[in-house]
Scaffold this motif. Structure first.
Motif, PDB file in Angstrom:
ATOM      1  N   ASP A 237      39.936  19.475   9.124  1.00 18.76           N
ATOM      2  CA  ASP A 237      39.428  18.954  10.170  1.00 18.76           C
ATOM      3  C   ASP A 237      38.104  18.166   9.886  1.00 18.76           C
ATOM      4  O   ASP A 237      37.172  18.582   9.111  1.00 18.76           O
ATOM      5  N   ASN A 239      35.441  16.986  11.008  1.00 21.60           N
ATOM      6  CA  ASN A 239      34.382  17.632  11.668  1.00 21.60           C
ATOM      7  C   ASN A 239      33.789  18.773  10.784  1.00 21.60           C
ATOM      8  O   ASN A 239      32.199  18.807  11.033  1.00 21.60           O
ATOM      9  N   ARG A 240      34.584  19.378  10.008  1.00 20.11           N
ATOM     10  CA  ARG A 240      33.974  20.519   9.133  1.00 20.11           C
ATOM     11  C   ARG A 240      33.469  20.002   7.751  1.00 20.11           C
ATOM     12  O   ARG A 240      33.074  20.672   7.033  1.00 20.11           O
TER      13      ARG A 240
END
Length: 281
Positions: A237, A239-240
Protein backbone atom coordinates in the motif's frame (compact mmCIF):
# COMPACT_ATOMS: atom_id res chain seq x y z
CA UNK A 1 33.91 1.87 -31.54
CA UNK A 2 32.36 0.97 -34.89
CA UNK A 3 33.14 3.57 -37.57
CA UNK A 4 30.91 2.25 -40.33
CA UNK A 5 27.73 0.31 -40.83
CA UNK A 6 28.68 -2.80 -42.87
CA UNK A 7 25.13 -4.05 -43.20
CA UNK A 8 23.84 -0.80 -44.71
CA UNK A 9 21.93 -1.49 -47.93
CA UNK A 10 20.70 1.14 -50.31
CA UNK A 11 17.09 2.06 -49.58
CA UNK A 12 17.03 0.09 -46.31
CA UNK A 13 16.69 1.48 -42.81
CA UNK A 14 19.12 0.43 -40.13
CA UNK A 15 19.35 0.73 -36.35
CA UNK A 16 21.63 2.97 -34.30
CA UNK A 17 22.23 2.80 -30.53
CA UNK A 18 23.40 5.80 -28.51
CA UNK A 19 24.55 6.39 -24.96
CA UNK A 20 23.60 9.79 -23.56
CA UNK A 21 24.36 11.62 -20.35
CA UNK A 22 22.12 14.40 -19.06
CA UNK A 23 21.40 16.67 -16.14
CA UNK A 24 17.66 16.42 -15.59
CA UNK A 25 17.21 19.52 -13.44
CA UNK A 26 15.70 21.71 -16.17
CA UNK A 27 13.53 18.99 -17.75
CA UNK A 28 10.11 17.49 -17.10
CA UNK A 29 11.56 14.02 -17.40
CA UNK A 30 12.55 11.94 -20.41
CA UNK A 31 9.27 11.49 -22.28
CA UNK A 32 7.77 13.99 -24.72
CA UNK A 33 4.54 15.38 -23.25
CA UNK A 34 1.43 16.78 -24.91
CA UNK A 35 1.73 20.05 -22.97
CA UNK A 36 4.93 20.88 -24.84
CA UNK A 37 7.08 21.26 -21.72
CA UNK A 38 10.83 20.78 -22.05
CA UNK A 39 11.88 17.11 -21.99
CA UNK A 40 15.10 15.21 -22.70
CA UNK A 41 13.45 13.12 -25.42
CA UNK A 42 12.21 16.23 -27.22
CA UNK A 43 15.69 17.80 -27.27
CA UNK A 44 17.37 14.61 -28.49
CA UNK A 45 14.69 13.91 -31.10
CA UNK A 46 15.13 17.39 -32.57
CA UNK A 47 18.94 17.12 -32.61
CA UNK A 48 19.15 13.59 -34.04
CA UNK A 49 16.49 14.32 -36.65
CA UNK A 50 18.50 17.31 -37.86
CA UNK A 51 21.69 15.27 -38.23
CA UNK A 52 19.77 12.39 -39.86
CA UNK A 53 17.99 14.85 -42.16
CA UNK A 54 14.74 12.98 -41.47
CA UNK A 55 12.34 12.51 -38.53
CA UNK A 56 13.35 9.82 -36.02
CA UNK A 57 11.57 8.09 -33.16
CA UNK A 58 13.60 7.32 -30.05
CA UNK A 59 13.26 4.25 -27.83
CA UNK A 60 14.98 4.47 -24.43
CA UNK A 61 16.18 1.91 -21.88
CA UNK A 62 14.58 3.63 -18.87
CA UNK A 63 12.32 6.69 -18.81
CA UNK A 64 13.45 9.09 -16.12
CA UNK A 65 11.19 11.41 -14.13
CA UNK A 66 11.32 15.20 -13.87
CA UNK A 67 14.60 16.34 -12.33
CA UNK A 68 16.26 12.90 -12.54
CA UNK A 69 19.68 12.59 -14.20
CA UNK A 70 21.40 9.91 -16.30
CA UNK A 71 25.04 9.03 -16.85
CA UNK A 72 24.55 6.05 -19.20
CA UNK A 73 21.10 6.23 -20.74
CA UNK A 74 20.76 3.96 -23.80
CA UNK A 75 18.47 4.70 -26.72
CA UNK A 76 18.00 3.47 -30.26
CA UNK A 77 16.46 4.77 -33.46
CA UNK A 78 16.03 3.61 -37.06
CA UNK A 79 17.20 5.67 -40.01
CA UNK A 80 18.04 5.48 -43.70
CA UNK A 81 20.79 8.10 -43.31
CA UNK A 82 24.43 7.00 -43.36
CA UNK A 83 26.81 8.53 -40.84
CA UNK A 84 30.03 7.26 -39.29
CA UNK A 85 29.81 6.70 -35.54
CA UNK A 86 31.88 9.81 -34.79
CA UNK A 87 29.72 11.80 -37.19
CA UNK A 88 26.57 10.88 -35.29
CA UNK A 89 28.13 11.59 -31.90
CA UNK A 90 29.77 14.91 -32.68
CA UNK A 91 27.02 16.08 -35.02
CA UNK A 92 24.23 15.50 -32.51
CA UNK A 93 26.24 17.08 -29.69
CA UNK A 94 26.56 20.31 -31.66
CA UNK A 95 22.75 20.51 -31.78
CA UNK A 96 22.13 19.76 -28.09
CA UNK A 97 21.96 22.05 -25.06
CA UNK A 98 24.99 21.77 -22.80
CA UNK A 99 23.19 19.67 -20.17
CA UNK A 100 22.71 16.74 -22.59
CA UNK A 101 25.65 14.95 -24.21
CA UNK A 102 25.98 11.89 -26.47
CA UNK A 103 28.83 9.70 -25.18
CA UNK A 104 28.99 7.08 -27.93
CA UNK A 105 27.16 5.80 -30.99
CA UNK A 106 27.10 2.20 -32.20
CA UNK A 107 25.55 0.35 -35.11
CA UNK A 108 23.37 -2.53 -33.91
CA UNK A 109 21.39 -5.27 -35.56
CA UNK A 110 17.69 -4.81 -36.09
CA UNK A 111 16.87 -7.20 -33.21
CA UNK A 112 18.39 -4.85 -30.62
CA UNK A 113 15.83 -2.93 -28.57
CA UNK A 114 17.00 -0.38 -26.01
CA UNK A 115 14.09 -1.14 -23.69
CA UNK A 116 13.07 -4.75 -24.25
CA UNK A 117 16.58 -6.16 -24.78
CA UNK A 118 17.75 -4.82 -21.41
CA UNK A 119 18.08 -7.59 -18.81
CA UNK A 120 18.94 -5.35 -15.88
CA UNK A 121 18.87 -1.67 -14.96
CA UNK A 122 20.78 0.22 -12.29
CA UNK A 123 20.38 3.52 -10.49
CA UNK A 124 22.50 5.43 -7.99
CA UNK A 125 21.09 7.85 -5.46
CA UNK A 126 23.39 10.44 -3.84
CA UNK A 127 22.77 12.09 -0.47
CA UNK A 128 24.83 14.99 0.87
CA UNK A 129 24.72 14.35 4.62
CA UNK A 130 25.96 17.52 6.32
CA UNK A 131 24.67 20.27 8.64
CA UNK A 132 24.46 22.78 5.76
CA UNK A 133 23.62 22.25 2.06
CA UNK A 134 26.19 22.38 -0.73
CA UNK A 135 26.07 25.56 -2.77
CA UNK A 136 27.94 23.96 -5.69
CA UNK A 137 26.39 20.49 -6.06
CA UNK A 138 22.87 21.23 -4.87
CA UNK A 139 21.11 20.14 -8.08
CA UNK A 140 23.04 16.87 -8.28
CA UNK A 141 22.28 15.37 -4.89
CA UNK A 142 19.79 15.44 -2.03
CA UNK A 143 20.68 17.25 1.18
CA UNK A 144 19.97 15.65 4.57
CA UNK A 145 21.12 17.66 7.57
CA UNK A 146 20.43 15.00 10.23
CA UNK A 147 23.07 12.32 10.70
CA UNK A 148 22.17 9.13 8.85
CA UNK A 149 23.14 5.70 10.17
CA UNK A 150 24.53 3.69 7.28
CA UNK A 151 24.28 0.48 9.32
CA UNK A 152 20.55 0.91 9.95
CA UNK A 153 19.88 1.85 6.33
CA UNK A 154 21.80 -1.18 5.00
CA UNK A 155 20.01 -3.54 7.39
CA UNK A 156 16.68 -2.20 6.15
CA UNK A 157 17.73 -2.35 2.50
CA UNK A 158 18.66 -6.03 2.87
CA UNK A 159 15.03 -6.78 3.77
CA UNK A 160 13.94 -5.58 0.33
CA UNK A 161 16.25 -7.79 -1.73
CA UNK A 162 14.79 -10.45 -3.99
CA UNK A 163 11.61 -10.81 -5.99
CA UNK A 164 8.65 -9.09 -4.33
CA UNK A 165 5.48 -7.16 -4.98
CA UNK A 166 6.69 -3.55 -4.67
CA UNK A 167 3.24 -1.93 -4.73
CA UNK A 168 4.13 0.10 -1.63
CA UNK A 169 7.02 1.66 -3.54
CA UNK A 170 5.27 2.56 -6.80
CA UNK A 171 3.72 5.93 -7.59
CA UNK A 172 -0.05 6.11 -7.95
CA UNK A 173 0.16 6.81 -11.69
CA UNK A 174 2.65 4.02 -12.43
CA UNK A 175 1.73 2.30 -15.72
CA UNK A 176 3.74 -0.91 -15.23
CA UNK A 177 1.72 -4.07 -15.88
CA UNK A 178 3.04 -5.82 -12.75
CA UNK A 179 4.39 -4.52 -9.42
CA UNK A 180 6.61 -7.60 -9.04
CA UNK A 181 10.31 -6.85 -9.51
CA UNK A 182 13.52 -8.73 -8.75
CA UNK A 183 15.83 -6.43 -6.76
CA UNK A 184 19.36 -7.80 -6.98
CA UNK A 185 21.35 -5.14 -5.16
CA UNK A 186 20.69 -2.35 -2.67
CA UNK A 187 24.17 -1.33 -1.51
CA UNK A 188 24.87 1.74 0.60
CA UNK A 189 28.32 3.29 0.92
CA UNK A 190 29.62 6.44 2.58
CA UNK A 191 32.64 8.55 1.70
CA UNK A 192 33.07 11.81 3.54
CA UNK A 193 29.78 13.68 3.46
CA UNK A 194 28.32 11.60 0.64
CA UNK A 195 26.09 8.54 1.01
CA UNK A 196 25.30 6.58 -2.14
CA UNK A 197 22.64 3.93 -2.74
CA UNK A 198 23.35 1.58 -5.66
CA UNK A 199 20.22 -0.26 -6.83
CA UNK A 200 20.06 -3.03 -9.44
CA UNK A 201 16.96 -4.89 -10.59
CA UNK A 202 15.40 -6.48 -13.65
CA UNK A 203 13.24 -3.35 -13.78
CA UNK A 204 11.91 -0.53 -11.64
CA UNK A 205 8.46 0.92 -11.03
CA UNK A 206 7.69 4.62 -11.32
CA UNK A 207 9.34 6.42 -8.34
CA UNK A 208 10.45 3.05 -6.93
CA UNK A 209 14.06 4.00 -6.14
CA UNK A 210 13.05 7.37 -4.69
CA UNK A 211 10.39 5.72 -2.53
CA UNK A 212 12.86 3.10 -1.30
CA UNK A 213 15.34 5.84 -0.46
CA UNK A 214 12.65 7.79 1.39
CA UNK A 215 12.03 4.78 3.62
CA UNK A 216 15.76 4.14 4.15
CA UNK A 217 16.44 7.77 5.07
CA UNK A 218 13.64 7.76 7.65
CA UNK A 219 15.18 4.65 9.17
CA UNK A 220 18.68 6.13 8.93
CA UNK A 221 17.54 9.20 10.89
CA UNK A 222 16.08 6.96 13.59
CA UNK A 223 12.50 8.05 12.90
CA UNK A 224 11.50 4.45 12.16
CA UNK A 225 12.83 1.01 13.16
CA UNK A 226 14.74 -1.14 10.69
CA UNK A 227 11.81 -3.58 10.51
CA UNK A 228 9.58 -0.85 9.12
CA UNK A 229 11.03 -1.46 5.64
CA UNK A 230 9.61 -4.98 5.66
CA UNK A 231 6.27 -3.76 7.03
CA UNK A 232 5.99 -1.27 4.19
CA UNK A 233 6.90 -3.93 1.61
CA UNK A 234 4.41 -6.48 2.93
CA UNK A 235 1.65 -3.87 3.26
CA UNK A 236 1.52 -3.43 -0.55
CA UNK A 237 0.00 0.00 0.00
CA UNK A 238 1.72 3.19 -1.17
CA UNK A 239 -0.03 5.18 1.56
CA UNK A 240 2.11 3.31 4.13
CA UNK A 241 5.35 3.98 2.27
CA UNK A 242 6.49 7.29 3.65
CA UNK A 243 7.98 10.26 1.82
CA UNK A 244 9.33 10.11 -1.75
CA UNK A 245 12.97 11.21 -1.77
CA UNK A 246 13.71 14.23 -4.01
CA UNK A 247 14.55 13.74 -7.69
CA UNK A 248 17.83 15.68 -7.51
CA UNK A 249 19.82 12.77 -6.06
CA UNK A 250 18.79 10.09 -8.57
CA UNK A 251 20.83 8.92 -11.59
CA UNK A 252 20.10 6.24 -14.19
CA UNK A 253 23.55 4.67 -14.50
CA UNK A 254 23.30 1.41 -16.42
CA UNK A 255 21.27 -0.86 -18.67
CA UNK A 256 22.68 -4.38 -19.13
CA UNK A 257 22.31 -6.33 -22.38
CA UNK A 258 23.27 -9.88 -23.30
CA UNK A 259 25.74 -8.81 -25.98
CA UNK A 260 29.38 -7.80 -26.02
CA UNK A 261 29.54 -5.25 -28.84
CA UNK A 262 28.41 -2.12 -26.97
CA UNK A 263 31.06 0.27 -25.59
CA UNK A 264 31.58 0.34 -21.82
CA UNK A 265 31.87 3.44 -19.62
CA UNK A 266 32.11 4.03 -15.89
CA UNK A 267 28.65 3.85 -14.36
CA UNK A 268 28.93 7.42 -13.10
CA UNK A 269 28.12 10.11 -12.44
CA UNK A 270 31.75 11.23 -12.73
CA UNK A 271 31.82 12.54 -9.16
CA UNK A 272 31.58 8.91 -7.98
CA UNK A 273 34.39 7.49 -10.14
CA UNK A 274 36.76 5.67 -7.79
CA UNK A 275 34.32 6.01 -4.88
CA UNK A 276 35.60 3.68 -2.15
CA UNK A 277 33.44 0.59 -1.59
CA UNK A 278 31.16 1.25 -4.56
CA UNK A 279 31.37 -1.76 -6.85
CA UNK A 280 30.90 -1.39 -10.58
CA UNK A 281 27.42 -2.24 -11.87
Amino acid sequence: MTEAFPFLKSGHRYRVAMCVEYRGTEYYGWQIQKTGVRTVQAELTKAISKVANEPVDLIVAGRTDAGVHASNQILHFDTASYRKAYGWTSGVNTELPNDISVQWTQAVDIDFHARFSARERAYRYIVYNAPMPSGILRDGMTWERRELSLERMQAAANLLLGEHDFSSFRAANCQAHSPVKDVRELRLVRQGRLIVLQARANGFLYHMVRNIMGVLMAIGRGDRPVEWALEVLEGRDRNRGGITAPAAGLYFVRARYERGDLPEREAGPAILDGFAGLTEV
